[in-house]
Every structure is written in C-alpha cells, then in structure tokens.
Design an enzyme around this catalytic site. Structure first.
Site, PDB file in Angstrom:
ATOM      1  N   LYS A  66      -0.875  11.564   3.415  1.00  0.00           N
ATOM      2  CA  LYS A  66       0.346  10.978   3.979  1.00  0.00           C
ATOM      3  C   LYS A  66       1.574  11.705   3.425  1.00  0.00           C
ATOM      4  CE  LYS A  66       1.315   7.384   0.679  1.00  0.00           C
ATOM      5  NZ  LYS A  66       1.748   6.106   0.276  1.00  0.00           N
ATOM      6  N   LYS A  77      -3.768   6.162  -6.989  1.00  0.00           N
ATOM      7  CA  LYS A  77      -2.681   6.497  -7.913  1.00  0.00           C
ATOM      8  C   LYS A  77      -3.190   6.737  -9.328  1.00  0.00           C
ATOM      9  CE  LYS A  77       1.429   4.908  -5.631  1.00  0.00           C
ATOM     10  NZ  LYS A  77       2.571   4.022  -5.600  1.00  0.00           N
ATOM     11  N   LYS A 110       6.648  10.971  -1.454  1.00  0.00           N
ATOM     12  CA  LYS A 110       7.722  11.417  -2.357  1.00  0.00           C
ATOM     13  C   LYS A 110       7.158  12.246  -3.493  1.00  0.00           C
ATOM     14  CE  LYS A 110       9.641   6.774  -2.005  1.00  0.00           C
ATOM     15  NZ  LYS A 110       9.691   5.478  -2.655  1.00  0.00           N
TER      16      LYS A 110
HETATM   17  P1  TYM Z   1       7.126   2.769  -0.988  1.00  0.00           P
HETATM   18  O1  TYM Z   1       8.360   2.803  -1.790  1.00  0.00           O
HETATM   19  O2  TYM Z   1       6.010   3.690  -1.358  1.00  0.00           O
HETATM   20  O3  TYM Z   1       7.464   3.053   0.527  1.00  0.00           O
HETATM   21  C1  TYM Z   1       8.466   2.326   1.211  1.00  0.00           C
HETATM   22  C2  TYM Z   1       8.019   2.039   2.633  1.00  0.00           C
HETATM   23  O4  TYM Z   1       7.765   3.277   3.325  1.00  0.00           O
HETATM   24  C3  TYM Z   1       6.461   3.229   3.913  1.00  0.00           C
HETATM   25  N1  TYM Z   1       5.893   4.596   3.885  1.00  0.00           N
HETATM   26  C4  TYM Z   1       5.375   5.207   4.945  1.00  0.00           C
HETATM   27  N2  TYM Z   1       5.223   4.813   6.229  1.00  0.00           N
HETATM   28  C5  TYM Z   1       4.649   5.696   7.087  1.00  0.00           C
HETATM   29  N3  TYM Z   1       4.238   6.943   6.711  1.00  0.00           N
HETATM   30  C6  TYM Z   1       4.370   7.373   5.436  1.00  0.00           C
HETATM   31  N4  TYM Z   1       3.992   8.597   5.097  1.00  0.00           N
HETATM   32  C7  TYM Z   1       4.973   6.488   4.489  1.00  0.00           C
HETATM   33  N5  TYM Z   1       5.260   6.589   3.167  1.00  0.00           N
HETATM   34  C8  TYM Z   1       5.816   5.415   2.813  1.00  0.00           C
HETATM   35  C9  TYM Z   1       5.660   2.289   3.009  1.00  0.00           C
HETATM   36  O5  TYM Z   1       4.542   1.767   3.689  1.00  0.00           O
HETATM   37  C10 TYM Z   1       6.705   1.238   2.681  1.00  0.00           C
HETATM   38  O6  TYM Z   1       6.781   0.293   3.722  1.00  0.00           O
HETATM   39  N6  TYM Z   1       4.679  -1.316  -2.547  1.00  0.00           N
HETATM   40  C11 TYM Z   1       5.736  -0.839  -1.690  1.00  0.00           C
HETATM   41  C12 TYM Z   1       7.098  -1.447  -2.019  1.00  0.00           C
HETATM   42  C13 TYM Z   1       7.132  -2.935  -2.093  1.00  0.00           C
HETATM   43  C14 TYM Z   1       7.105  -3.831  -0.994  1.00  0.00           C
HETATM   44  C15 TYM Z   1       7.237  -5.127  -1.560  1.00  0.00           C
HETATM   45  C16 TYM Z   1       7.019  -3.650   0.383  1.00  0.00           C
HETATM   46  C17 TYM Z   1       7.228  -3.691  -3.228  1.00  0.00           C
HETATM   47  N7  TYM Z   1       7.307  -4.994  -2.900  1.00  0.00           N
HETATM   48  C18 TYM Z   1       7.240  -6.262  -0.746  1.00  0.00           C
HETATM   49  C19 TYM Z   1       7.024  -4.802   1.188  1.00  0.00           C
HETATM   50  C20 TYM Z   1       7.130  -6.068   0.619  1.00  0.00           C
HETATM   51  C21 TYM Z   1       5.859   0.673  -1.847  1.00  0.00           C
HETATM   52  O7  TYM Z   1       5.456   1.234  -2.836  1.00  0.00           O
HETATM   53  O8  TYM Z   1       6.575   1.271  -0.867  1.00  0.00           O
END
Ligand code: TYM
Length: 337
Positions: A197, A113, A200
């Site tokens: 991957k 990032k 967004k």
């Molecule tokens: P975020 O907002 O980027 O994504 C949310 C969830 O979607 C999953 N994800 C994917 N899974 C499969 N293929 C993809 N291309 C893909 N893109 C996104 C992510 O793995 C995630 O599960 N750091 C985390 C948010 C967070 C969190 C937490 C998660 C903050 N605190 C505590 C679990 C527990 C994040 O940025 O997710």
C-alpha cells in the site's frame, strides 16, 4: 437510539499522501455536510513507535493544516488532538480489560508493523487497536470513514462494544459502528510496487505522492510509476494480475469520481504514456492547491493552535460526560479536585 456521529483519526507521522487523501480525508470532507463530525490527530497512536519530539510537534500542526487545507471546516466540525483529551487513555485502559488476548493476536497490522522483531515492539503497538476503539466509542460515534487497512480494527471495535454492552447489561449503550470504506478504491497502492500500500513509512519517496509535492515532482513520480508493457484494456477483466496498472487507473477514477469501467472505456487501447500525462494533470489539479494551502497555513501557527485548542475543548465536553456514564455503568467512582 444513538445520535449519528462520524469519528476518524490520522496519525501525525509526516508525509500525508494521496492514499490518506483518497482513502480517508476526501470522505471526511464529503461527510461534513451530512453528519456531526469529529476528526482527531491521533498523537498517542503515533508514539507507539518512537517519535522525535520536535518532529512530532511539527507533524501535529501539519496534520491540522492538511485537514483544513483539504476542506474540513474547523468551525463546523471538531478538529482536535488526542493528547488533549485524557479520557481517550482512560477508556483505552478499560478496553484493555474488555478485549481478549486472542483478539489482539489476530490483528494483522500489528504483525506487519512489528515484523520479525515482535519481542522488541512496544506494548503500546500491540494494544493500539484498543486505543482506536476508545477514540471512536468515547464519542459513541456511529460511522467511521477509513481506508481498507483499518477494517480489521473496526471489526475489533464492534466486538469490544458488543462485549461491553453484554457484560454490563447495558444493551445499545455503545453503538455498533459502521465503517465507511470506498468500495471502488479502498486501498491506494505504492507507485513502485502494486503489492504494497502507499505508505508514509516506505523508504522511497517515489512510491507515493505527498500532499506537499510540487507540480514537477508529481509529474516526475507519475512518469516513473511502474506499469507494464501492455496497453490499457477496455474491459476490467484485462486488468487481472496487473496490479500497478489497476492502481493507476483507480487513482484516476477516484480523482474524477468515475467508475473504473468508465475510465477503461475512455482510455482502452491507449498506451500508458498518454494515460500518465492525463493522470498527472488531474493529480496536480487536486493535490497542488491543497499542498499550497498547507504551506500557507503552516506560516500561521497561532491560527492552527487556536483551532486545535477550540476543538479540543469541544471534544472534552463530550468525552467527560460519556466517560462519567461509563464509569457509573461499571461501578467505578471518580473523585475530582
Ligand atoms: P493512518 O494515520 O495510518 O492513516 C490515516 C487514514 O488514511 C487511510 N490510508 C489509506 N487509504 C487508502 N490507501 C492507502 N494507501 C492508505 N494509507 C492510509 C487509513 O486507512 C486511515 O483511514 N489507526 C489509524 C488512525 C486512527 C483512527 C482512529 C482511524 C486512530 N484512531 C479512530 C479511525 C478511527 C491509522 O493509523 O491511520
């Protein structure tokens, strides 16, 4: 023994897509029947990169709408936003003091990032995983459903829990969390590039299927999705070095709750245009009803705010009790008003 509890979070940064759905949200829905579940809109994580306040406000509501539209029951589970529960930030500070700089330096997502301009990234982006550990451990969650890209952050969460338990002589205080990551389809890739991957933040909207895309757009995106000239193989070995083909087959398998080899035995020998029209049908069948429901829910902001407020209050109750215990374990005293 800690009670079994699920916690997970999604950033309100707009454009929730098929990767978020298949990698995480679909599991959130399935788990609500087996566990006590807490699902968080992690707005404080979102601001580790600049967010326009007006867009952030509407993305928070859209994320709540997406949870509910996907089938998460807001009565049965806790749906809330991180900024409503100040204890997340307090525990994150404590974990900033527990985690080691060497651990942070190993985090691959920070490197991706921050890119080449590391010196100019926010300090928040660097310590982001400590806030994530705080989210989970504040509720003493035992299970965390995520996509594969979050696996390293969960390993860090386990390290922080072990070090805290050990440093403060409080064996088993924090549970050692179990990640729940789909074995067969842990990472949904971009429709334009099988090495990246689905995300967004990718510039091309054709790289992803957004939950709010309509039928025609989904169909167009799948028709344009990158593949190769070979037909679909009958065996999984035939997908080696064919990342885009593998990705489309995985999406189909995941949507239909099938194994990849089952899909290959149905489509082996066929060309991609036949397969893509079937894939389009099943993406539309799953995503369009969710997208329509999101659009409908977004018209009723007061319903969304009411649910968010109810969920936040329930989360506060657990968070306050646990943080008080944590302060006590550490020898900290907190006077209140
Ligand atoms: P975020 O907002 O980027 O994504 C949310 C969830 O979607 C999953 N994800 C994917 N899974 C499969 N293929 C993809 N291309 C893909 N893109 C996104 C992510 O793995 C995630 O599960 N750091 C985390 C948010 C967070 C969190 C937490 C998660 C903050 N605190 C505590 C679990 C527990 C994040 O940025 O997710």
């Amino acid at each position: 023994m800690n009670k079994q509890r699920v916690f997970s979070g999604v950033q309100p940064t707009g454009n929730l897509h098929l990767g978020n759905y298949l990698g995480a949200i679909k599991n959130f829905v399935d788990l609500q029947n087996k566990f006590e579940c807490i699902y968080c809109i992690v707005d404080l994580h979102a601001i580790t990169s600049y967010q326009n306040p007006k867009e952030l406000r509407s993305n928070i509501l859209e994320t709540v709408a997406s949870f509910i539209a996907s089938g998460i029951n807001p009565e049965k589970n806790i749906i809330f936003n991180q900024a409503s529960v100040a204890e997340h930030s307090e525990l994150a500070w404590i974990f900033n003091c527990v985690a080691r700089i060497g651990w942070m330096n190993r985090m691959t997502q920070f490197k991706e990032k921050a890119g080449k301009n590391k010196e100019n990234a926010s300090v928040g982006l660097m310590v982001y995983p400590n806030l994530m550990a705080a989210d989970i451990l504040l509720y003493k969650a035992t299970h965390v459903p995520v996509g594969e890209d979050q696996k390293q952050h969960l390993e860090l969460t386990r390290d922080i829990a072990k070090k805290f338990n050990n440093d403060f002589n409080s064996k088993d205080y924090f549970p050692i969390v179990e990640p729940i990551i789909s074995k067969d389809y842990p990472r949904i890739m971009s429709l334009r590039d099988g090495e990246k991957k689905m995300s967004k933040s990718e510039d091309s909207d054709y790289s992803r299927i957004n939950l709010k895309d309509d039928k025609d757009l989904i169909d167009k995106k799948i028709k344009k999705a990158k593949t190769d000239a070979e037909p679909i193989p009958s065996e999984i070995s035939g997908l080696e070095n064919r990342k885009e083909a593998f990705n489309l087959i995985s999406i189909y398998a995941s949507l239909n709750n099938k194994k990849i080899d089952q899909v290959l035995s149905d489509f082996g020998g066929k060309n991609f245009s036949t397969f893509k029209s079937k894939l389009s049908e099943c993406v539309i069948e799953t995503i369009c009803p969710i997208g329509n429901e999101i659009k409908k829910l977004l018209k009723d902001e007061s319903y969304l705010y009411t649910n968010l407020s109810k969920g936040s209050k329930k989360a506060q109750l657990i968070a306050k009790t646990n943080l008080k215990e944590i302060y006590e374990i550490m020898g900290l005293t907190k006077f209140s008003l």
